[in-house]
Design a protein around this motif. Structure first.
Motif, PDB file in Angstrom:
ATOM      1  N   LYS A  44      39.318  52.415  42.632  1.00  0.00           N
ATOM      2  CA  LYS A  44      37.981  52.584  42.044  1.00  0.00           C
ATOM      3  C   LYS A  44      37.267  51.247  41.908  1.00  0.00           C
ATOM      4  O   LYS A  44      37.899  50.185  41.854  1.00  0.00           O
ATOM      5  CB  LYS A  44      38.096  53.243  40.664  1.00  0.00           C
ATOM      6  N   ALA A  45      35.950  51.322  41.843  1.00  0.00           N
ATOM      7  CA  ALA A  45      35.145  50.122  41.623  1.00  0.00           C
ATOM      8  C   ALA A  45      35.410  49.576  40.227  1.00  0.00           C
ATOM      9  O   ALA A  45      35.641  50.342  39.280  1.00  0.00           O
ATOM     10  CB  ALA A  45      33.663  50.461  41.769  1.00  0.00           C
ATOM     11  N   THR A  46      35.395  48.262  40.098  1.00  0.00           N
ATOM     12  CA  THR A  46      35.505  47.643  38.780  1.00  0.00           C
ATOM     13  C   THR A  46      34.114  47.561  38.169  1.00  0.00           C
ATOM     14  O   THR A  46      33.264  46.837  38.693  1.00  0.00           O
ATOM     15  CB  THR A  46      36.089  46.221  38.873  1.00  0.00           C
ATOM     16  N   PRO A  47      33.811  48.299  37.090  1.00  0.00           N
ATOM     17  CA  PRO A  47      32.474  48.234  36.506  1.00  0.00           C
ATOM     18  C   PRO A  47      32.127  46.804  36.096  1.00  0.00           C
ATOM     19  O   PRO A  47      32.961  46.094  35.521  1.00  0.00           O
ATOM     20  CB  PRO A  47      32.578  49.159  35.285  1.00  0.00           C
ATOM     21  N   SER A  48      30.912  46.375  36.393  1.00  0.00           N
ATOM     22  CA  SER A  48      30.528  45.003  36.060  1.00  0.00           C
ATOM     23  C   SER A  48      30.544  44.739  34.561  1.00  0.00           C
ATOM     24  O   SER A  48      30.739  43.602  34.127  1.00  0.00           O
ATOM     25  CB  SER A  48      29.142  44.684  36.628  1.00  0.00           C
ATOM     26  N   ASN A  49      30.356  45.790  33.747  1.00  0.00           N
ATOM     27  CA  ASN A  49      30.409  45.569  32.292  1.00  0.00           C
ATOM     28  C   ASN A  49      31.822  45.294  31.791  1.00  0.00           C
ATOM     29  O   ASN A  49      32.015  44.917  30.638  1.00  0.00           O
ATOM     30  CB  ASN A  49      29.789  46.749  31.532  1.00  0.00           C
ATOM     31  N   GLU A  50      32.810  45.449  32.690  1.00  0.00           N
ATOM     32  CA  GLU A  50      34.183  45.083  32.346  1.00  0.00           C
ATOM     33  C   GLU A  50      34.569  43.707  32.893  1.00  0.00           C
ATOM     34  O   GLU A  50      35.672  43.224  32.642  1.00  0.00           O
ATOM     35  CB  GLU A  50      35.159  46.140  32.891  1.00  0.00           C
ATOM     36  N   ILE A  51      33.655  43.113  33.652  1.00  0.00           N
ATOM     37  CA  ILE A  51      33.891  41.777  34.225  1.00  0.00           C
ATOM     38  C   ILE A  51      33.085  40.752  33.441  1.00  0.00           C
ATOM     39  O   ILE A  51      31.869  40.852  33.330  1.00  0.00           O
ATOM     40  CB  ILE A  51      33.486  41.727  35.709  1.00  0.00           C
ATOM     41  N   LYS A  52      33.768  39.792  32.883  1.00  0.00           N
ATOM     42  CA  LYS A  52      33.119  38.702  32.162  1.00  0.00           C
ATOM     43  C   LYS A  52      33.389  37.393  32.911  1.00  0.00           C
ATOM     44  O   LYS A  52      34.308  37.319  33.730  1.00  0.00           O
ATOM     45  CB  LYS A  52      33.656  38.595  30.726  1.00  0.00           C
ATOM     46  N   PRO A  53      32.611  36.349  32.630  1.00  0.00           N
ATOM     47  CA  PRO A  53      32.965  35.045  33.213  1.00  0.00           C
ATOM     48  C   PRO A  53      34.400  34.690  32.846  1.00  0.00           C
ATOM     49  O   PRO A  53      34.872  34.993  31.748  1.00  0.00           O
ATOM     50  CB  PRO A  53      31.973  34.084  32.551  1.00  0.00           C
ATOM     51  N   GLY A  54      35.114  34.059  33.770  1.00  0.00           N
ATOM     52  CA  GLY A  54      36.509  33.729  33.525  1.00  0.00           C
ATOM     53  C   GLY A  54      36.666  32.655  32.466  1.00  0.00           C
ATOM     54  O   GLY A  54      35.701  32.069  31.991  1.00  0.00           O
ATOM     55  N   SER A  55      37.898  32.419  32.070  1.00  0.00           N
ATOM     56  CA  SER A  55      38.177  31.374  31.081  1.00  0.00           C
ATOM     57  C   SER A  55      39.349  30.545  31.561  1.00  0.00           C
ATOM     58  O   SER A  55      40.204  31.014  32.311  1.00  0.00           O
ATOM     59  CB  SER A  55      38.498  31.993  29.715  1.00  0.00           C
ATOM     60  N   PHE A  56      39.358  29.283  31.137  1.00  0.00           N
ATOM     61  CA  PHE A  56      40.447  28.393  31.536  1.00  0.00           C
ATOM     62  C   PHE A  56      40.603  27.321  30.479  1.00  0.00           C
ATOM     63  O   PHE A  56      39.670  26.980  29.755  1.00  0.00           O
ATOM     64  CB  PHE A  56      40.207  27.764  32.912  1.00  0.00           C
ATOM     65  N   ALA A  57      41.806  26.797  30.387  1.00  0.00           N
ATOM     66  CA  ALA A  57      42.119  25.802  29.371  1.00  0.00           C
ATOM     67  C   ALA A  57      41.360  24.509  29.622  1.00  0.00           C
ATOM     68  O   ALA A  57      41.156  24.098  30.761  1.00  0.00           O
ATOM     69  CB  ALA A  57      43.617  25.521  29.366  1.00  0.00           C
ATOM     70  N   GLY A  58      40.914  23.882  28.542  1.00  0.00           N
ATOM     71  CA  GLY A  58      40.318  22.563  28.647  1.00  0.00           C
ATOM     72  C   GLY A  58      38.825  22.561  28.883  1.00  0.00           C
ATOM     73  O   GLY A  58      38.219  21.499  28.957  1.00  0.00           O
ATOM     74  N   TYR A  59      38.209  23.738  28.998  1.00  0.00           N
ATOM     75  CA  TYR A  59      36.764  23.757  29.246  1.00  0.00           C
ATOM     76  C   TYR A  59      36.012  23.678  27.929  1.00  0.00           C
ATOM     77  O   TYR A  59      36.297  24.393  26.982  1.00  0.00           O
ATOM     78  CB  TYR A  59      36.346  25.028  29.989  1.00  0.00           C
TER      79      TYR A  59
END
Length: 564
Positions: A355-370
């Motif tokens: 199935k398609a991943t709804p865009s409302n379930e996709i957020k900008p990613g996160s990473f340590a140190g930012y």
């Protein structure tokens, strides 16, 4: 020895035209050995080719093409806008030039909001306040000073001649001029630029005497011919007439910036592309890395599995763009983190084939140190193997549609490329936040993606396109068309494209024929919303294969490749 004879497969842009006829049909790939220019208007391609034949290098030709397009392609070619250049010398290190427009000193974060904090419609699009400080003229002067060979005046003179003597307009330009007649009248009281009692017709001669005089100032005085003196006075007077913000000090203080290229790999290919404030380079490499381990070649061009993987990659990359990308002189852009292979791989882990991943379930990613704290393109390659990829823009078609009285050129509406309010989309539907908020002197985020590709240390491709938010995906898919789907340069440019940008959550295709009914049905059953949005981008590119330069000029416009 001609360096092209020693190379295998490459893409190149040099002064070469595929067709000198008025029109835009482009079906067969053109092939040349000594140099090539591919750009958005035939007269401008001819100008670039002439410069190459006179002994000019790729940068000389690029300067001449830039000014010629300011005359022949008023929708996007410009001296009142800005852009980005990627340069790869035949010998030495690649370089990139940022001549993106900047916010005037009088700009402020909430300048496009009303008393209730809502975005004022069209204020960032069709007013004097919509314009950033232009960078194109300074960019060409800066590029020429570092890499050019021929005299400056000889590179500007062809544009002067085109403006003063006029040139025959194509069906595309005639239609664009006719569609914008009312806007030109409304936004330019007392001015008659591009206005005509009868509709414009194919083959009409377009003469621009005021623009010719402006170009003469630039020809004779260089930077001072635009950022100081008569033309600067005309520009600031135009600003005052409409409560615009660009001042004489803004013009004097504008300077383009050399930046370190973004360089990455896709399989056996080296990708040399534009760093921030272009979002295109980082996004392109993220996209390529996201799909690298999938068997796209086996699946095939625009097949359902290919489209699904590409769409899901695009969805995640545009989400990252909304949060992390902006002017690096004002905002800490986490380039290394965004391009880390483990991070990109992790972004695709919640992709579900079923199935398609709804865009409302996709957020900008996160990473340590930012730490949180839009266009036309041309490609050129010369006889020595130097290559230039430049994307330049006024943002919207004809920019703000406001002319500088007496100077005859159009103002950009690049301020719309800032995030006027967090989460509110701009004219291309792109959303943004703090990274791309308005600040005095800041460069607005861009999607422009001028790119050069190497294979085995040799020049392989020069590519780019206009198209607002679709620029990144158009360049991405054109590269895949060549590398994964074995298309020649013209085929890769002609091929139908699709686009997803996270929000709105839809797959935009060019025509009903972009995807087969079977592919559309499979995707729709998985929850993908598919819409028809019309032409996507106008890619101009060069490929070198078996020692021959192949031109790809987009048939969606008047784009033309020429060579020798």
């Amino acid at each position: 020895m001609n360096p092209f004879l020693k190379t295998s497969t490459r893409i190149i842009f040099s002064a070469l035209i595929l067709s000198a006829t008025v029109g835009y049909s482009q079906s067969a790939t053109t092939q040349y050995h000594n140099g090539m220019v591919v750009c958005a208007y035939p007269d401008a391609s001819q100008v670039g080719l002439d410069i190459l034949k006179k002994g000019g290098n790729a940068v000389d030709a690029a300067v001449a093409v830039q000014f010629a397009l300011a005359v022949t392609l008023p929708e996007a070619g410009n001296i009142g806008g800005g852009g980005f250049m990627v340069f790869r010398p035949a010998k030495g290190l690649p370089n990139t030039l940022d001549f993106r427009e900047k916010a005037p000193a009088a700009a402020s974060k909430n300048m496009f909001l009303d008393a209730n904090g809502n975005v004022v419609p069209n204020m960032s699009i069709a007013t004097h306040q919509a314009s950033g400080v232009p960078g194109s003229v300074d960019g060409m002067i800066t590029a020429h000073a570092k890499y050019g060979k021929l005299k400056w005046a000889d590179l500007v003179q062809p544009a002067v001649d085109l403006a003063r003597k006029g040139f025959k307009i194509t069906p595309h330009l005639a239609g664009d001029l006719n569609r914008n007649q009312e806007a030109f009248k409304k936004l330019n009281p007392g001015k008659t630029y591009f206005l005509k009692d009868a509709p414009w017709q194919t083959g009409d001669i377009l003469v621009q005497e005021d623009l010719a005089k402006t170009l003469e100032q630039i020809r004779d005085k260089g930077r001072a011919g635009f950022y100081e003196g008569k033309v600067a006075a005309q520009l600031t007077a135009e600003m005052k007439s409409g409560n615009g913000m660009i001042s004489a000090e803004d013009l004097k203080n504008y300077h383009s910036v050399w930046r370190k290229p973004i360089i990455g790999k896709y399989k056996d290919y080296k990708i040399i592309t534009m760093p921030p404030p272009s979002s295109g380079g980082i996004a392109l490499l993220q996209l390529l890395h996201s799909v690298e381990n999938y068997p796209l070649h086996r699946w095939g061009y625009n097949q359902d599995s290919t489209v699904q993987v590409v769409v899901e990659a695009e969805r995640r990359v545009y989400a990252d763009r909304s949060k992390y990308l902006g002017d690096p002189d004002f905002f800490k852009v986490p380039v290394d983190s965004l391009l880390r292979p483990n991070y990109i791989t992790s972004r695709m882990q919640n992709f579900n084939w079923d199935k398609a991943t709804p865009s409302n379930e996709i957020k900008p990613g996160s990473f340590a140190g930012y730490e949180s704290d839009q266009t036309t393109h041309y490609s050129i390659v010369d006889k020595e193997g130097n290559s230039v990829s430049i994307t330049t823009t006024l943002n919207g078609g004809f920019g703000s549609k406001i002319f500088v009285a007496g100077a005859g050129f159009l103002l950009n509406n690049e301020m719309d490329d800032f995030s006027a309010k967090a989460g509110v989309p701009n004219m291309f539907g792109l959303t943004g936040g703090t990274a791309n908020s308005i600040q005095p002197g800041k460069r607005m985020l861009s999607s422009m993606t001028p790119t050069i590709v190497e294979k085995d240390g040799k020049l392989f491709m020069v590519v780019g396109t206009p198209g607002g938010s679709t620029i990144i995906t158009s360049v991405f898919q054109t590269i895949l068309n060549v590398i994964e789907f074995d298309q020649d340069m013209q085929q890769a440019v002609n091929s139908k494209r699709f686009h997803h940008q996270w929000l709105p959550d839809e797959v935009a295709i060019e025509t009903d024929a972009t995807l087969t009914d079977a592919v559309k049905s499979k995707l729709q059953q998985k929850g993908y919303k598919i819409i028809v949005r019309g032409a996507s981008g106008r890619v101009d590119a060069i490929l070198i294969k078996n020692g021959v330069l192949q031109g790809g000029a987009d048939p969606r416009g008047d784009d033309t490749s020429m060579g020798w």
